[in-house]
Design a protein around this motif. Structure first.
Motif, short mmCIF file in Angstrom:
data_model
loop_
_atom_site.label_atom_id
_atom_site.label_comp_id
_atom_site.label_asym_id
_atom_site.label_seq_id
_atom_site.Cartn_x
_atom_site.Cartn_y
_atom_site.Cartn_z
N UNK A 1 38.51 47.90 44.82
CA UNK A 1 38.47 47.48 43.42
C UNK A 1 37.72 48.55 42.61
N UNK A 2 38.37 49.06 41.60
CA UNK A 2 37.80 50.12 40.76
C UNK A 2 37.67 49.59 39.34
N UNK A 3 36.48 49.69 38.78
CA UNK A 3 36.25 49.22 37.42
C UNK A 3 35.43 50.24 36.65
N UNK A 4 35.83 50.56 35.42
CA UNK A 4 35.04 51.51 34.62
C UNK A 4 33.66 50.94 34.32
N UNK B 1 32.60 51.82 38.95
CA UNK B 1 32.12 51.05 40.10
C UNK B 1 33.29 50.90 41.07
N UNK B 2 33.07 51.32 42.32
CA UNK B 2 34.10 51.20 43.35
C UNK B 2 33.57 50.27 44.44
N UNK B 3 34.32 49.22 44.71
CA UNK B 3 33.90 48.25 45.72
C UNK B 3 35.04 47.86 46.63
N UNK B 4 34.71 47.17 47.70
CA UNK B 4 35.69 46.68 48.66
C UNK B 4 35.56 45.17 48.78
N UNK B 5 36.69 44.48 48.88
CA UNK B 5 36.62 43.03 49.02
C UNK B 5 37.88 42.48 49.69
N UNK B 6 37.75 41.24 50.16
CA UNK B 6 38.88 40.55 50.77
C UNK B 6 39.72 39.90 49.67
N UNK B 7 40.85 39.33 50.06
CA UNK B 7 41.71 38.65 49.09
C UNK B 7 41.00 37.47 48.45
N UNK B 8 40.00 36.92 49.17
CA UNK B 8 39.24 35.79 48.64
C UNK B 8 38.10 36.24 47.74
N UNK C 1 29.86 55.71 54.17
CA UNK C 1 29.57 54.28 54.37
C UNK C 1 28.76 53.65 53.24
N UNK C 2 29.21 52.49 52.79
CA UNK C 2 28.47 51.73 51.79
C UNK C 2 28.80 50.25 51.95
N UNK C 3 27.93 49.42 51.39
CA UNK C 3 28.14 47.99 51.45
C UNK C 3 28.40 47.42 50.07
N UNK C 4 29.44 46.60 49.93
CA UNK C 4 29.71 45.95 48.65
C UNK C 4 30.39 46.87 47.66
N UNK C 5 29.59 47.47 46.77
CA UNK C 5 30.14 48.35 45.74
C UNK C 5 29.12 49.42 45.38
#
Length: 232
Positions: A85-88, A137-144, A204-208
């Motif tokens: 997920x990428x957000x300005x 902001x760049x983060x990783x997440x599941x479909x949920x 490696x990073x956690x969350x965003x």
């Protein structure tokens, strides 16, 4: 543009698979006085990078083989189920990031770690300014929507024009990307620029993480080493 992004992502992954890199000590970054801290007025107002969510393995992103993904509870997540997920960033976030980075550069301990594989890395432009042209902001997440941490390296690709916005590169200038870890340390990460596209590799990073793009003295890099680091 999809083909151009695929090329820069391939360049990062191909070189990453063939090399092993560790964080270089701070002396590999030039100790430079900052003349001014400049943040592009387009950041947070007329962002050229829009909010988007894509599969972590797509035409805009890629995963270094061996990278693992886990939720906060420790559950392992299949890469196919992970979204990037990428957000300005807002104008306030960009200003805060720029001030923090400037302070880190001025610190006697030079709180910036070099993961680019380059020596003599510069973080200022040809005028000696800390010139921030984009922030996101760049983060990783599941479909949920559950946050996911990665222990390896993921890459994201963009159109160079979208990263620069209204800014331009003078001769002898390039783009450098950095993000700030939870302990306050800044990490300069690999950047590949080819054919009007730019890709960054995020260790490696956690969350965003908040990723800051600056104009820096130097030539464009087309091949980069692998990146691994302690999770943020």
């Amino acid at each position: 543009m999809k083909k151009k992004m695929a090329i820069v992502l391939s360049a990062i992954l191909a070189c990453s698979m063939g090399m092993t890199a560790m964080a270089a000590p701070s002396p590999s970054i030039q100790k430079e006085p900052v003349a001014q801290v400049v943040v592009s007025p387009s950041v947070g107002t007329s962002n050229t990078v829009t909010t988007q969510a894509v599969s972590v393995s797509s035409d805009k992103s890629a995963v270094l083989p061996g990278t693992t993904f886990k939720t906060a509870s420790g559950q392992v997540v299949d890469p196919a189920a992970v979204a990037m997920v990428i957000a300005p960033a807002s104008a306030e976030q960009a200003q805060a990031s720029a001030a923090s980075l400037a302070a880190a550069m001025a610190s006697s301990k030079m709180q910036v770690v070099n993961f680019t594989g380059r020596n003599g890395l510069s973080l200022t432009d040809s005028k000696g300014n800390l010139n921030v042209v984009n922030n996101m902001v760049i983060g990783l997440q599941t479909a949920a929507g559950e946050a996911v941490a990665q222990n390896g390296s993921v890459s994201a690709a963009f159109a160079l024009a979208d990263i620069l916005g209204a800014a331009t590169l003078a001769e002898g200038e390039t783009i450098q990307a950095l993000y700030q870890r939870a302990d306050g340390t800044w990490v300069a990460v690999p950047v590949v620029i080819k054919n009007g596209a730019v890709a960054v590799a995020l260790p490696a990073f956690g969350g965003a993480v908040n990723v800051t793009f600056v104009v820096a003295k130097g030539a464009h890099m087309e091949d980069v080493p692998a990146t691994t680091s302690p999770r943020t």
